[in-house]
Each structure stands twice: as C-alpha cells, then as structure tokens.
Design an enzyme around this catalytic site. Sequence first.
Site, PDB file in Angstrom:
ATOM      1  N   LYS A  73       0.803  -1.222   0.000  1.00 51.32           N
ATOM      2  CA  LYS A  73       0.000   0.000   0.000  1.00 51.32           C
ATOM      3  C   LYS A  73       0.844   1.285   0.000  1.00 51.32           C
ATOM      4  CE  LYS A  73      -4.422  -0.598   2.115  1.00 51.32           C
ATOM      5  NZ  LYS A  73      -5.257  -0.682   3.316  1.00 51.32           N
ATOM      6  N   GLY A 135      -2.340   3.958  12.395  1.00 49.78           N
ATOM      7  CA  GLY A 135      -1.880   3.004  11.384  1.00 49.78           C
ATOM      8  C   GLY A 135      -2.580   3.268  10.060  1.00 49.78           C
TER       9      GLY A 135
HETATM   10  P1  NAD Z   1      -1.687  -0.971  11.611  1.00 47.12           P
HETATM   11  O1  NAD Z   1      -0.762  -2.052  12.037  1.00 47.12           O
HETATM   12  O2  NAD Z   1      -1.322  -0.110  10.446  1.00 47.12           O
HETATM   13  O3  NAD Z   1      -1.954   0.009  12.887  1.00 47.12           O
HETATM   14  C1  NAD Z   1      -2.111  -0.503  14.170  1.00 47.12           C
HETATM   15  C2  NAD Z   1      -2.633   0.574  15.104  1.00 47.12           C
HETATM   16  O4  NAD Z   1      -3.000  -0.064  16.327  1.00 47.12           O
HETATM   17  C3  NAD Z   1      -1.610   1.653  15.477  1.00 47.12           C
HETATM   18  O5  NAD Z   1      -2.284   2.877  15.680  1.00 47.12           O
HETATM   19  C4  NAD Z   1      -1.052   1.122  16.801  1.00 47.12           C
HETATM   20  O6  NAD Z   1      -0.506   2.153  17.603  1.00 47.12           O
HETATM   21  C5  NAD Z   1      -2.312   0.550  17.413  1.00 47.12           C
HETATM   22  N1  NAD Z   1      -2.076  -0.475  18.416  1.00 47.12           N
HETATM   23  C6  NAD Z   1      -1.534  -1.706  18.235  1.00 47.12           C
HETATM   24  N2  NAD Z   1      -1.535  -2.396  19.393  1.00 47.12           N
HETATM   25  C7  NAD Z   1      -2.087  -1.577  20.325  1.00 47.12           C
HETATM   26  C8  NAD Z   1      -2.373  -1.715  21.717  1.00 47.12           C
HETATM   27  N3  NAD Z   1      -2.086  -2.837  22.371  1.00 47.12           N
HETATM   28  N4  NAD Z   1      -2.965  -0.680  22.342  1.00 47.12           N
HETATM   29  C9  NAD Z   1      -3.271   0.457  21.690  1.00 47.12           C
HETATM   30  N5  NAD Z   1      -3.028   0.652  20.372  1.00 47.12           N
HETATM   31  C10 NAD Z   1      -2.447  -0.360  19.714  1.00 47.12           C
HETATM   32  O7  NAD Z   1      -3.081  -1.659  11.381  1.00 47.12           O
HETATM   33  P2  NAD Z   1      -4.280  -1.181  10.422  1.00 47.12           P
HETATM   34  O8  NAD Z   1      -4.069  -1.741   9.082  1.00 47.12           O
HETATM   35  O9  NAD Z   1      -4.476   0.286  10.579  1.00 47.12           O
HETATM   36  O10 NAD Z   1      -5.509  -1.980  11.057  1.00 47.12           O
HETATM   37  C11 NAD Z   1      -6.055  -1.631  12.314  1.00 47.12           C
HETATM   38  C12 NAD Z   1      -7.333  -2.427  12.536  1.00 47.12           C
HETATM   39  O11 NAD Z   1      -8.291  -2.043  11.566  1.00 47.12           O
HETATM   40  C13 NAD Z   1      -7.163  -3.940  12.372  1.00 47.12           C
HETATM   41  O12 NAD Z   1      -7.993  -4.577  13.293  1.00 47.12           O
HETATM   42  C14 NAD Z   1      -7.660  -4.178  10.963  1.00 47.12           C
HETATM   43  O13 NAD Z   1      -8.143  -5.486  10.763  1.00 47.12           O
HETATM   44  C15 NAD Z   1      -8.780  -3.193  10.894  1.00 47.12           C
HETATM   45  N6  NAD Z   1      -9.119  -2.762   9.533  1.00 47.12           N
HETATM   46  C16 NAD Z   1     -10.433  -2.769   9.215  1.00 47.12           C
HETATM   47  C17 NAD Z   1     -10.818  -2.339   7.967  1.00 47.12           C
HETATM   48  C18 NAD Z   1     -12.279  -2.366   7.605  1.00 47.12           C
HETATM   49  O14 NAD Z   1     -12.591  -2.240   6.418  1.00 47.12           O
HETATM   50  N7  NAD Z   1     -13.175  -2.491   8.566  1.00 47.12           N
HETATM   51  C19 NAD Z   1      -9.864  -1.888   7.037  1.00 47.12           C
HETATM   52  C20 NAD Z   1      -8.528  -1.883   7.412  1.00 47.12           C
HETATM   53  C21 NAD Z   1      -8.170  -2.324   8.673  1.00 47.12           C
END
Ligand code: NAD
Length: 287
Positions: A73, A135
């Site tokens: 991405k 993230g």
């Molecule tokens: P990422 O790895 O890019 O970001 C992770 C985020 O979570 C960061 O902000 C990090 O600081 C935080 N984090 C991680 N562990 C933590 C903890 N223990 N306490 C507090 N904060 C914590 O991940 P992403 O791609 O942004 O995905 C995040 C979530 O969103 C995932 O569950 C993913 O499956 C979900 N998601 C959903 C959709 C959708 O369409 N609904 C799309 C993309 C991602």
Amino acid sequence: MSERITGHTELIGLMAYPIRHSSSPAMQNEAFAKLGYDYAYLAFEVGADEIEDAVKAIRTLKMRGSNVSMPNKTLVGQYLDELSPAAEMCGAVNTIVNDHGHLTGHITDGIGFMAALKDNNIDAIGKKMTIVGAGGAATAIEIQAALDGVGEIVIFNRKDEFWDRAVSTVEKINTRTSSHAVLYDLADLDQLKKEMADSYIFVNATGVGMKPLEGQSVVPDKSYFRPELIVVDVPYSPLETAMRSMAKEVGCKTMNGLGMMLFQGSAAFELWTGEPMPIEHMKEILN
Ligand code: NAD
C-alpha cells in the site's frame, strides 16, 4: 463463473502477500455478476519486491485496475502516474484505476468508512470526532474525515512506531483541510475522557479488539461513554468487541467494521465501473 468469462472479459487484480484469505475476490465477482459487468477479479500473491513488475503487468495486460494491500500500500504510489488527494495525503494506495495506460492510485478505506457512517444515518460533518489509531486504517479515516468536513478530529495513539505518522497526519489536516486536528498520548486517560465527553463520535481504528488483542479495549471502562455518543469499531473479526459491548450497555449507538469493509470495496468497484456496488444484495450475501 465459467459461463461469464469471454474473450472480452477484463481483469482486475488484488496484489498483496499474504492474500489467499481475502474475501474481496468473492465480494467483487459477486457484484460484477449481479450487475452483468464483464470483469473478473483475481488475487495475486505479490510482495514488496514484485510490486513494480506487477504494476508494469497492469499496463501490459491492459487490466482495468487492481486493489493493493499489505505490504504494497505504501510502496505502489511511486510507480503510478497520479494519486488522488487522499492517497497522496495518506501516502498509501489500495485501488489502482487504469485509464488507457494512465494509472491513478486511490485510497478507498476512508471513503468506505464515511460511506458506512452515512449508511447508518450517522452524519459527522462539522462535528467532533475522537479517534484512536495512527496506522493504515486510522490514517485513511482521519484524512478522509478531514477532507469531507468533519469539524474537529482528536487523535489518540500510543507512543509507538506509529506516533510520528500521527504527528504528520495532524500537520497535513491542519494545513491542507478546513478541519482541525490534535494528537494526544493514549496513556493520558484523563484527556481521553475529557475529549470523549463532548465528541459526537468515537472511533477505535486500532487492532485492539481483534485477534490477537481480542477481549481488550482502548477505552478502560463504561464511565467514558454517554448514551448520545456514537461508538465505532474498525476491527471486524470478531464482530462483537469488549469496547462496543460496554458502549451498548450505556445505550450508545454503535457500528462495527463490516460496513467500512463493504463500502471500501464498493468505492473501488465504482472507480472501475462508474457504478456503485449493489449494496443491499451484497449485505444479504455477507450476512
Ligand atoms: P496498523 O498495524 O497499520 O496500525 C495498528 C494501530 O493499532 C496503530 O495505531 C497502533 O498504535 C495501534 N495499536 C496496536 N496495538 C495496540 C495496543 N495494544 N494498544 C493500543 N493501540 C495499539 O493496522 P491497520 O491496518 O491500521 O488496522 C487496524 C485495525 O483495523 C485492524 O484490526 C484491521 O483489521 C482493521 N481494519 C479494518 C478495515 C475495515 O474495512 N473495517 C480496514 C482496514 C483495517
């Protein structure tokens, strides 16, 4: 499916690694079949070392476009001809559209989030959003919310490897949109409670609540919620999370991550075909 594929069928890809688990091929092909569009959507295992060649293949094979997921991405933008304003601000692309060899990169995660709100009769425009996360998903939501006109965006995150990205997101929102953003450390729970108290909507856009952080919540307890607050989770597996269970007990309207997932796919579908997905049909299929 075999009855549908002809010599005219155009290919749309999904380029990521790993990717075999994805529900996007089933979702997109169902939508193409439902509307009688002559496209086929296939997943390709493409990693960071191969994404440049894969983009060349989009041009060579005259594919209509592709979705892109991790780890590509943030890498793929450099090989494209143009980026949408949101993709440029996020530094990430999840959808490529090929218009006669001119490749444009879009990010539809934030568009999908805002569309899912609308679908649930939630209107955050001009209002205050408190959101946890920095993230990929969080950044896309924060940038799109700002571009769409959410009035105030209060971001919380841990001081981890994502913190600098949140600093940059706040700077971009404040200099390039009419929205106002601030950033706080998620460890500052007094500030979290204070910001949530007058927010219209609260969003968890971290992986907390989803495996392997299942059962956990970014909000410590029920006292942070009030019935008027709208509470949204971006994680969608499992669909029910500890955070939304607490919010529901208080009487909050809540939304899970499935809508965002569906509508980010719909936004990509619309970029390729010019028409939205048959959403009601897709909801039936997903349920
Ligand atoms: P990422 O790895 O890019 O970001 C992770 C985020 O979570 C960061 O902000 C990090 O600081 C935080 N984090 C991680 N562990 C933590 C903890 N223990 N306490 C507090 N904060 C914590 O991940 P992403 O791609 O942004 O995905 C995040 C979530 O969103 C995932 O569950 C993913 O499956 C979900 N998601 C959903 C959709 C959708 O369409 N609904 C799309 C993309 C991602």
